[in-house]
Scaffold this motif. Structure first.
Motif, PDB file in Angstrom:
ATOM      1  N   LYS A 126       0.821  -1.206   0.000  1.00 59.94           N
ATOM      2  CA  LYS A 126       0.000   0.000   0.000  1.00 59.94           C
ATOM      3  C   LYS A 126       0.864   1.269   0.000  1.00 59.94           C
ATOM      4  O   LYS A 126       1.682   1.465   0.888  1.00 59.94           O
ATOM      5  CB  LYS A 126      -0.862  -0.043   1.256  1.00 59.94           C
ATOM      6  CG  LYS A 126      -2.149   0.708   1.141  1.00 59.94           C
ATOM      7  CD  LYS A 126      -3.028   0.333   2.328  1.00 59.94           C
ATOM      8  CE  LYS A 126      -4.089   1.391   2.535  1.00 59.94           C
ATOM      9  NZ  LYS A 126      -4.574   1.387   3.909  1.00 59.94           N
ATOM     10  N   GLY A 127       0.677   2.085  -1.027  1.00 62.00           N
ATOM     11  CA  GLY A 127       1.466   3.308  -1.138  1.00 62.00           C
ATOM     12  C   GLY A 127       0.953   4.410  -0.222  1.00 62.00           C
ATOM     13  O   GLY A 127      -0.055   4.268   0.464  1.00 62.00           O
ATOM     14  N   PHE A 128       1.658   5.526  -0.219  1.00 57.77           N
ATOM     15  CA  PHE A 128       1.262   6.677   0.600  1.00 57.77           C
ATOM     16  C   PHE A 128       1.640   7.942  -0.152  1.00 57.77           C
ATOM     17  O   PHE A 128       2.443   7.911  -1.091  1.00 57.77           O
ATOM     18  CB  PHE A 128       1.980   6.650   1.960  1.00 57.77           C
ATOM     19  CG  PHE A 128       3.469   6.828   1.848  1.00 57.77           C
ATOM     20  CD1 PHE A 128       4.037   8.096   1.872  1.00 57.77           C
ATOM     21  CD2 PHE A 128       4.307   5.740   1.680  1.00 57.77           C
ATOM     22  CE1 PHE A 128       5.407   8.271   1.733  1.00 57.77           C
ATOM     23  CE2 PHE A 128       5.686   5.909   1.540  1.00 57.77           C
ATOM     24  CZ  PHE A 128       6.233   7.181   1.567  1.00 57.77           C
ATOM     25  N   ALA A 129       1.047   9.052   0.257  1.00 56.37           N
ATOM     26  CA  ALA A 129       1.425  10.357  -0.294  1.00 56.37           C
ATOM     27  C   ALA A 129       1.591  11.321   0.876  1.00 56.37           C
ATOM     28  O   ALA A 129       0.644  11.574   1.620  1.00 56.37           O
ATOM     29  CB  ALA A 129       0.366  10.862  -1.267  1.00 56.37           C
ATOM     30  N   LEU A 130       2.810  11.823   1.043  1.00 60.16           N
ATOM     31  CA  LEU A 130       3.079  12.872   2.034  1.00 60.16           C
ATOM     32  C   LEU A 130       3.245  14.178   1.275  1.00 60.16           C
ATOM     33  O   LEU A 130       4.170  14.334   0.481  1.00 60.16           O
ATOM     34  CB  LEU A 130       4.344  12.556   2.841  1.00 60.16           C
ATOM     35  CG  LEU A 130       4.747  13.656   3.836  1.00 60.16           C
ATOM     36  CD1 LEU A 130       3.748  13.763   4.984  1.00 60.16           C
ATOM     37  CD2 LEU A 130       6.149  13.425   4.393  1.00 60.16           C
ATOM     38  N   LEU A 131       2.310  15.108   1.509  1.00 57.74           N
ATOM     39  CA  LEU A 131       2.331  16.407   0.831  1.00 57.74           C
ATOM     40  C   LEU A 131       2.917  17.441   1.780  1.00 57.74           C
ATOM     41  O   LEU A 131       2.356  17.698   2.850  1.00 57.74           O
ATOM     42  CB  LEU A 131       0.914  16.833   0.432  1.00 57.74           C
ATOM     43  CG  LEU A 131       0.329  16.205  -0.840  1.00 57.74           C
ATOM     44  CD1 LEU A 131       0.101  14.712  -0.663  1.00 57.74           C
ATOM     45  CD2 LEU A 131      -0.995  16.877  -1.194  1.00 57.74           C
ATOM     46  N   GLU A 132       4.055  18.013   1.411  1.00 63.05           N
ATOM     47  CA  GLU A 132       4.685  19.054   2.227  1.00 63.05           C
ATOM     48  C   GLU A 132       4.508  20.382   1.499  1.00 63.05           C
ATOM     49  O   GLU A 132       5.081  20.606   0.434  1.00 63.05           O
ATOM     50  CB  GLU A 132       6.167  18.736   2.437  1.00 63.05           C
ATOM     51  CG  GLU A 132       6.393  17.437   3.209  1.00 63.05           C
ATOM     52  CD  GLU A 132       7.863  17.162   3.479  1.00 63.05           C
ATOM     53  OE1 GLU A 132       8.421  17.789   4.401  1.00 63.05           O
ATOM     54  OE2 GLU A 132       8.456  16.340   2.755  1.00 63.05           O
ATOM     55  N   LEU A 133       3.689  21.241   2.092  1.00 60.51           N
ATOM     56  CA  LEU A 133       3.383  22.554   1.510  1.00 60.51           C
ATOM     57  C   LEU A 133       4.271  23.616   2.157  1.00 60.51           C
ATOM     58  O   LEU A 133       4.369  23.687   3.384  1.00 60.51           O
ATOM     59  CB  LEU A 133       1.904  22.904   1.751  1.00 60.51           C
ATOM     60  CG  LEU A 133       1.481  24.353   1.503  1.00 60.51           C
ATOM     61  CD1 LEU A 133       1.565  24.721   0.018  1.00 60.51           C
ATOM     62  CD2 LEU A 133       0.064  24.613   2.031  1.00 60.51           C
ATOM     63  N   TYR A 134       4.891  24.460   1.330  1.00 58.55           N
ATOM     64  CA  TYR A 134       5.652  25.620   1.815  1.00 58.55           C
ATOM     65  C   TYR A 134       4.835  26.863   1.500  1.00 58.55           C
ATOM     66  O   TYR A 134       4.530  27.134   0.337  1.00 58.55           O
ATOM     67  CB  TYR A 134       7.050  25.646   1.185  1.00 58.55           C
ATOM     68  CG  TYR A 134       7.876  24.507   1.729  1.00 58.55           C
ATOM     69  CD1 TYR A 134       8.623  24.667   2.893  1.00 58.55           C
ATOM     70  CD2 TYR A 134       7.819  23.250   1.150  1.00 58.55           C
ATOM     71  CE1 TYR A 134       9.324  23.604   3.443  1.00 58.55           C
ATOM     72  CE2 TYR A 134       8.519  22.169   1.703  1.00 58.55           C
ATOM     73  CZ  TYR A 134       9.263  22.362   2.845  1.00 58.55           C
ATOM     74  OH  TYR A 134       9.947  21.304   3.402  1.00 58.55           O
ATOM     75  N   THR A 135       4.448  27.582   2.556  1.00 52.79           N
ATOM     76  CA  THR A 135       3.449  28.645   2.425  1.00 52.79           C
ATOM     77  C   THR A 135       3.796  29.814   3.341  1.00 52.79           C
ATOM     78  O   THR A 135       4.713  29.736   4.157  1.00 52.79           O
ATOM     79  CB  THR A 135       2.043  28.072   2.749  1.00 52.79           C
ATOM     80  OG1 THR A 135       1.046  29.071   2.508  1.00 52.79           O
ATOM     81  CG2 THR A 135       1.916  27.611   4.195  1.00 52.79           C
ATOM     82  N   SER A 136       3.050  30.920   3.199  1.00 41.52           N
ATOM     83  CA  SER A 136       3.242  32.079   4.076  1.00 41.52           C
ATOM     84  C   SER A 136       2.007  32.967   4.045  1.00 41.52           C
ATOM     85  O   SER A 136       1.375  33.118   3.005  1.00 41.52           O
ATOM     86  CB  SER A 136       4.454  32.892   3.633  1.00 41.52           C
ATOM     87  OG  SER A 136       4.502  34.120   4.340  1.00 41.52           O
ATOM     88  N   GLU A 137       1.718  33.571   5.190  1.00 39.07           N
ATOM     89  CA  GLU A 137       0.610  34.536   5.252  1.00 39.07           C
ATOM     90  C   GLU A 137       0.913  35.802   4.459  1.00 39.07           C
ATOM     91  O   GLU A 137       0.021  36.563   4.135  1.00 39.07           O
ATOM     92  CB  GLU A 137       0.348  34.936   6.721  1.00 39.07           C
ATOM     93  CG  GLU A 137      -0.238  33.827   7.541  1.00 39.07           C
ATOM     94  CD  GLU A 137      -0.556  34.236   8.970  1.00 39.07           C
ATOM     95  OE1 GLU A 137      -1.216  33.441   9.650  1.00 39.07           O
ATOM     96  OE2 GLU A 137      -0.145  35.326   9.406  1.00 39.07           O
ATOM     97  N   GLY A 138       2.188  36.016   4.139  1.00 40.06           N
ATOM     98  CA  GLY A 138       2.572  37.238   3.427  1.00 40.06           C
ATOM     99  C   GLY A 138       2.497  37.111   1.914  1.00 40.06           C
ATOM    100  O   GLY A 138       2.792  38.071   1.202  1.00 40.06           O
ATOM    101  N   CYS A 139       2.071  35.946   1.420  1.00 38.20           N
ATOM    102  CA  CYS A 139       2.112  35.674  -0.020  1.00 38.20           C
ATOM    103  C   CYS A 139       0.694  35.546  -0.567  1.00 38.20           C
ATOM    104  O   CYS A 139      -0.077  34.710  -0.115  1.00 38.20           O
ATOM    105  CB  CYS A 139       2.933  34.394  -0.220  1.00 38.20           C
ATOM    106  SG  CYS A 139       2.384  33.251  -1.459  1.00 38.20           S
ATOM    107  N   SER A 140       0.343  36.403  -1.537  1.00 32.88           N
ATOM    108  CA  SER A 140      -1.054  36.458  -2.016  1.00 32.88           C
ATOM    109  C   SER A 140      -1.461  35.230  -2.818  1.00 32.88           C
ATOM    110  O   SER A 140      -2.646  34.938  -2.947  1.00 32.88           O
ATOM    111  CB  SER A 140      -1.267  37.725  -2.859  1.00 32.88           C
ATOM    112  OG  SER A 140      -0.440  37.664  -4.011  1.00 32.88           O
ATOM    113  N   SER A 141      -0.493  34.468  -3.340  1.00 33.72           N
ATOM    114  CA  SER A 141      -0.866  33.262  -4.088  1.00 33.72           C
ATOM    115  C   SER A 141      -0.937  32.024  -3.184  1.00 33.72           C
ATOM    116  O   SER A 141      -1.232  30.927  -3.661  1.00 33.72           O
ATOM    117  CB  SER A 141       0.102  33.022  -5.250  1.00 33.72           C
ATOM    118  OG  SER A 141       1.425  33.045  -4.795  1.00 33.72           O
TER     119      SER A 141
END
Length: 233
Positions: free
Chosen positions: A17-32
């Motif tokens: 059984k596979g898995f997916a680990l999603l690591e998001l790099y984000t910031s409150e200062g970035c409009s996108s």
């Protein structure tokens, strides 16, 4: 005979059984970033019972643009730079999502992200990981047991706040109320070179409670950046 073959192929798929680990790099200062935060929140909700895990790291390089993200951490910026080296992709950017330490995506591009999850789930898991956590006052003891690691592997333990709202006053998202999901508040690293089982102690944020937070552990090959296995405690 045909039935046996079909039976075997189904068995081998379930077995690996596979898995997916999603690591998001984000910031409150970035409009996108808010569209990516929302998308990852939806994915987290939708795949709750599957082997899909979401970690959102708030980086600190947007903090100089007029608004300091309360969840930002220089360690997470460093982690993103490490990935830039692993993946051979400069410069770093937000919102970036990295799946299983191997492939990066623009965090708001839903179709490619969903295809990435499907692809990750179809591949076998390389390391198995067992975690048990117990709380003592302001810290958490996590018993871990890892099998099937590579030579230069680490166990990373993330303390994750499932959801939070922020009232952003300045910067690119001025006067917006943002909702964040799966916010990494603390990331602790355990060297697995010698011993594959043991107990790690993690310090907890002041507002920690078992209902609004969770612990996600994953094994990473520090030569390639690849994630070998992941588990919730």
């Amino acid at each position: 005979m045909l039935f046996l073959l079909i039976g075997n192929s189904v068995f081998s798929q379930n077995n690996s059984k596979g898995f997916a680990l999603l690591e998001l790099y984000t910031s409150e200062g970035c409009s996108s970033c808010p569209p990516a935060d929302e998308l990852l929140g939806r994915i987290q909700n939708e795949y709750r019972d599957k082997n899909v895990y979401v970690l959102a790291y708030h980086v600190d390089y947007w903090d100089k643009q007029g608004w300091k993200d309360i969840f930002s951490n220089a360690d997470f910026t460093k982690r993103q730079y490490d990935y830039a080296q692993f993946l051979g992709k400069e410069p770093i950017y937000t919102p970036q999502v990295i799946i299983n330490g191997k492939t990066d995506y623009i965090g708001s591009q839903e179709t490619s992200l969903r295809n990435g999850i499907k692809s990750a789930l179809s591949k076998p898991t390389l390391a198995s990981l067992n975690l048990e956590a117990s709380q003592n006052a302001n810290s958490l003891s996590v018993n871990y047991n890892v099998e099937g690691t590579s030579k230069n592997s680490r166990l990373l333990l993330a303390v994750v706040q499932k959801e939070a709202k922020s009232n952003v006053k300045r910067g690119e998202n001025a006067n917006r109320v943002l909702t964040h999901y799966q916010i990494v508040r603390n990331l602790q690293s355990v060297d697995l070179n010698k011993i594959k089982k043991g107990t790690a102690t993690i310090s907890l944020p002041k507002n920690y409670n078992a209902q609004d937070f969770e612990i996600i552990g994953f094994v990473q090959d520090m030569n390639s950046g690849a994630i070998l296995g992941v588990k919730r405690a």
